[in-house]
Design a protein around this motif. Structure first.
Motif, PDB file in Angstrom:
ATOM      1  N   LEU A 198       0.833  -1.198   0.000  1.00  0.00           N
ATOM      2  CA  LEU A 198       0.000   0.000   0.000  1.00  0.00           C
ATOM      3  C   LEU A 198       0.873   1.254   0.000  1.00  0.00           C
ATOM      4  CD1 LEU A 198      -2.959   0.557  -0.041  1.00  0.00           C
ATOM      5  CD2 LEU A 198      -3.037   0.211   2.417  1.00  0.00           C
ATOM      6  N   VAL A 199       1.958   1.199   0.736  1.00  0.00           N
ATOM      7  CA  VAL A 199       2.872   2.354   0.761  1.00  0.00           C
ATOM      8  C   VAL A 199       3.562   2.506  -0.601  1.00  0.00           C
ATOM      9  CG1 VAL A 199       4.980   3.271   1.799  1.00  0.00           C
ATOM     10  CG2 VAL A 199       3.187   2.325   3.260  1.00  0.00           C
ATOM     11  N   ILE A 200       3.882   1.362  -1.225  1.00  0.00           N
ATOM     12  CA  ILE A 200       4.475   1.421  -2.572  1.00  0.00           C
ATOM     13  C   ILE A 200       3.462   2.076  -3.516  1.00  0.00           C
ATOM     14  CG2 ILE A 200       5.285   0.057  -4.546  1.00  0.00           C
ATOM     15  CD1 ILE A 200       6.181  -2.094  -2.463  1.00  0.00           C
ATOM     16  N   GLY A 201       3.867   3.107  -4.193  1.00  0.00           N
ATOM     17  CA  GLY A 201       2.973   3.794  -5.129  1.00  0.00           C
ATOM     18  C   GLY A 201       2.061   4.823  -4.485  1.00  0.00           C
ATOM     19  N   THR A 205       1.941   9.966   0.556  1.00  0.00           N
ATOM     20  CA  THR A 205       0.732  10.446   1.223  1.00  0.00           C
ATOM     21  C   THR A 205       0.356   9.610   2.455  1.00  0.00           C
ATOM     22  OG1 THR A 205      -0.745   9.079  -0.125  1.00  0.00           O
ATOM     23  CG2 THR A 205      -0.252  11.280  -0.956  1.00  0.00           C
ATOM     24  N   LEU A 206       0.960   8.427   2.607  1.00  0.00           N
ATOM     25  CA  LEU A 206       0.529   7.543   3.703  1.00  0.00           C
ATOM     26  C   LEU A 206       1.571   7.451   4.814  1.00  0.00           C
ATOM     27  CD1 LEU A 206      -1.087   4.554   1.722  1.00  0.00           C
ATOM     28  CD2 LEU A 206      -2.199   6.595   2.666  1.00  0.00           C
ATOM     29  N   ALA A 207       2.829   7.418   4.461  1.00  0.00           N
ATOM     30  CA  ALA A 207       3.893   7.237   5.443  1.00  0.00           C
ATOM     31  C   ALA A 207       5.193   7.664   4.791  1.00  0.00           C
ATOM     32  CB  ALA A 207       3.978   5.766   5.861  1.00  0.00           C
ATOM     33  N   ILE A 208       6.205   7.895   5.614  1.00  0.00           N
ATOM     34  CA  ILE A 208       7.503   8.322   5.068  1.00  0.00           C
ATOM     35  C   ILE A 208       8.465   7.144   5.099  1.00  0.00           C
ATOM     36  CG2 ILE A 208       9.450   9.890   5.410  1.00  0.00           C
ATOM     37  CD1 ILE A 208       7.417  11.790   6.792  1.00  0.00           C
TER      38      ILE A 208
END
Lengths: 465, 465
Positions: A198-201, A205-208
């Motif tokens: 989910l963080v990939i791509g 906007t979701l996490a660093i």
């Protein structure tokens, strides 16, 4: 969205988290940090902080979260859709100095890196050990953090897949400052929802991302490219899916056309051999065994000439030829950029069977709208890069043509089962097209996901969704 | 959680959505549908509905959503963690009759299938066209929907990756009955958050898969296996990561031990050749060129004997030898199951460098707890299947030993960077271990994701999170 405007107390606290020579506020911030590579949107942050480790990221985020300050993460700034532009001001968190290679693990075939490591440094570090990180995006001075954030694809996707396929684990800082690990040095993982994927791509906007564990494989001992000229672009484009249909799967299939080639040759001041044809496919094959590669090349060459109407097949086998051909291919974006005072890009991806028909439509659109639209692309994997060029047009006419042209182009792509972006992302520039394609249900789910990671919506606000 | 108890009005409405011979209520429901393959948890649904198309799924879900009825999706029921068991009753939505192969696309190299298609039918359908779907989970009678829901891995993960890497697109029904498409026939995708990748591995808790678009490649022309005996298991296990370190990357590296081999030989009533050694690695290599495969085999054989202490290397090259060796390997789970009245399984995944040390700990645990713990595994990719056997133990002692043993085993695995599940999922059985590993932050995010997809929590409640 309402964010806290940074005041003198915030400046004092934030600057206490890092060395002074890595902290810039107000007028000290250089213009370069207000836009990305394409520059279609620009905005200055209130502070620009260059972090050097995850602890600093964590402290800054914990504070920003508490105070509700907008934070935008930036790597090398090579993006094309405005994802790293701090459109709500606040903090620009610059990870380009988090550029340490942490560990090359020869047994697990993994490389742990900080997010600011450049793609070219990854290649250099693993290849000298006989290892290979396969994703091959055009921009080698992009950071790995940026590559992961856009799920960058590149030229070798047919055989090797995209960035997503090469990420074993991520360490991230959540918007509230807490540090979490997703995945690890493992080949398989069915442990709950795919937070890593989910963080990939997710374009920051979701996490660093503060650390990534990359998958490596042994480096193929040999790579050979073939430059295959055709009498016209239709033949060249039609040949790409046929090669795959005939089961001679290459590593890469790039489409080059006389015009883009000339732009790039002029821009770079060097020429490729055999540069006098209308259109080309540039194929490459790799492997560990000479005989096997020779066999692949032999079959592919015969098919190109006997079945796909190629004029000839030129072997690109010396280091000199390889570097000249691939450099010219690599120079396309820069060359097109330098040919017009402003350009805008469409990074559409389609089923490869539709490429030919779609590009016919693009040329038709270029005529109808009376606008120059050079393009090139990874025709083997269906991902095209199409450029609208402003040239001498007045600004309002240009904006009108982009808006009309992009809509028509995307509508056509969607009707073919295409998607908005193959590898450059949505960022700021492509949100409307994504809304059109995905619809309210999917956007609602995406907003829910955003809310779960970032309940105060402080991380890269105004992007993707 | 409070769900509506199904009443006569619900029965009438629900039964109107499908043919009567595909609708079972109350006593008509067969016991088989109250548990999965391992049977560690069981519960009956109130109705068991066999659906045959996405429109039926959509209607049933729209009704269940409106009425707040729990729905659990089931494919072939070959899972091992209770994911398909309707622990809150309600509707068991059975997709095993949605088993049509929709389209084999030779140009885009994709296969569109309904979720109930069995893995073995996929192989058969694509291989006769010279194409290849690479994921190779042990259970060939599992459905592709189940494989996607657990992100199944299998034996060929080292070279070819896991199910996730072979899914180009999904069509799903959301809990409220709406139908959505994620991805498509495209090689690359950077269009918003990875909803496809989120549904993969979500064990039927986020959405119902009604169609999948699989990636195919040309089928390798030749595959050869090597059976490599060792004097002891330590040498065999240690050889696996060394092969990879020495850059002779195989397709599969399976570990076999005398004991598991004997269970399986007895169970299947057939023997493998050269079955009198303590431990083995079973390697395989594939490719399109004889010379290249011969070279790989040659290098691997030499390394095994000269550097890794193997006793010998046996070529498994005839169809007869191949089928006997791989059938015996494939029979491990069934054989172990039949050797004890009850078993429980741990599907841990570790960095491959830690396998040897971890298995030493498992054997030590077996002695300390005085419990039989056979195991086998994909040592090349770090994924082990470890079985606790009840044998003649009284039930309370058995439960005590499982609970103690699993905790110790997982704690050790986590300390090595291991994860709860490599390919079987979390389901009902492994939730506690996942909580321990991932912690509250990640669970909070996962609960938020669940909420975004399924605000009424009607889809497979009580599973994963």
């Amino acid at each position: 969205m309402e964010y806290k405007q940074i005041d003198s107390k915030d400046l004092k606290t934030l600057s206490s988290f890092v060395d002074q020579d890595r902290f810039y506020a107000g007028d000290e911030i250089e213009k370069d940090f207000s836009h990305d590579e394409l520059g279609t949107v620009s905005a200055f942050p209130d502070v620009h902080i260059m972090v050097i480790n995850k602890e600093e990221v964590s402290k800054i985020m914990a504070y920003a979260y508490k105070e509700c300050i907008a934070v935008t993460v930036r790597g090398a700034g090579t993006g094309l859709v405005g994802a790293c532009v701090p459109i709500y001001g606040g903090i620009l968190l610059d990870t380009s100095k988090m550029n340490k290679i942490i560990e090359l693990d020869q047994t697990n075939l993994t490389l742990r890196v900080e997010p600011g490591v450049l793609l070219l440094d990854i290649y250099e570090n693993v290849e000298k050990e006989g290892l290979f990180y396969a994703p091959d995006p055009g921009e080698k001075t992009a950071t790995i953090g940026g590559n992961i954030s856009t799920n960058a694809g590149g030229m070798r996707a047919i055989k090797y897949g995209v960035t997503r396929d090469w990420i074993r684990g991520l360490e991230v800082v959540l918007p509230d400052g807490s540090i979490e690990k997703f995945g690890g040095k493992v080949v398989k993982n069915s442990t709950g929802y795919g937070l890593k994927d989910l963080v990939i791509g997710s374009e920051g906007t979701l996490a660093i991302i503060v650390e990534a564990t990359l998958k490596l494989i042994p480096k193929p001992l040999k790579t050979v490219s073939l430059l295959v000229p055709f009498e016209n672009r239709e033949d060249a484009i039609a040949a790409a899916p046929r090669l795959i249909m005939d089961h001679v799967l290459p590593v890469a299939v790039e489409f080059l056309e006389k015009q883009s080639l000339q732009y790039s040759e002029e821009f770079l001041g060097k020429k490729i051999p055999h540069n006098n044809f209308e259109a080309y496919l540039l194929l490459s094959y790799d492997g560990n065994n000479e005989a096997a590669i020779d066999q692949d090349i032999d079959i592919a060459s015969k098919l190109c000439i006997e079945k796909y109407n190629a004029i000839d097949v030129f072997l690109v086998d010396t280091e000199e030829r390889r570097s000249s051909v691939w450099n010219v291919r690599g120079g396309f974006l820069e060359a097109i950029k330098s040919s017009s005072d402003e350009i805008d890009e469409c990074d559409v991806v389609l089923p490869r069977s539709k490429i030919s028909e779609f590009l016919k439509y693009v040329r038709q659109l270029s005529d109808e709208l009376d606008i120059r639209i050079p393009y090139f692309g990874h025709v083997g994997d269906g991902n095209l890069h199409i450029y609208f060029c402003k040239d001498s047009m007045p600004k309002d006419l240009w904006e009108d043509k982009i808006s009309k042209g992009f809509k028509l182009m995307y509508d056509k792509a969607f009707s073919f089962g295409g998607l908005v972006s193959g590898e450059h992302g949505i960022g700021y520039a492509k949100r409307e097209y994504m809304k059109t394609l995905l619809g309210e249900n999917q956007l609602r789910i995406m907003r829910g996901i955003k809310q779960s990671f970032d309940p105060k919506n402080i991380l890269n606000p105004g992007k993707v969704i």
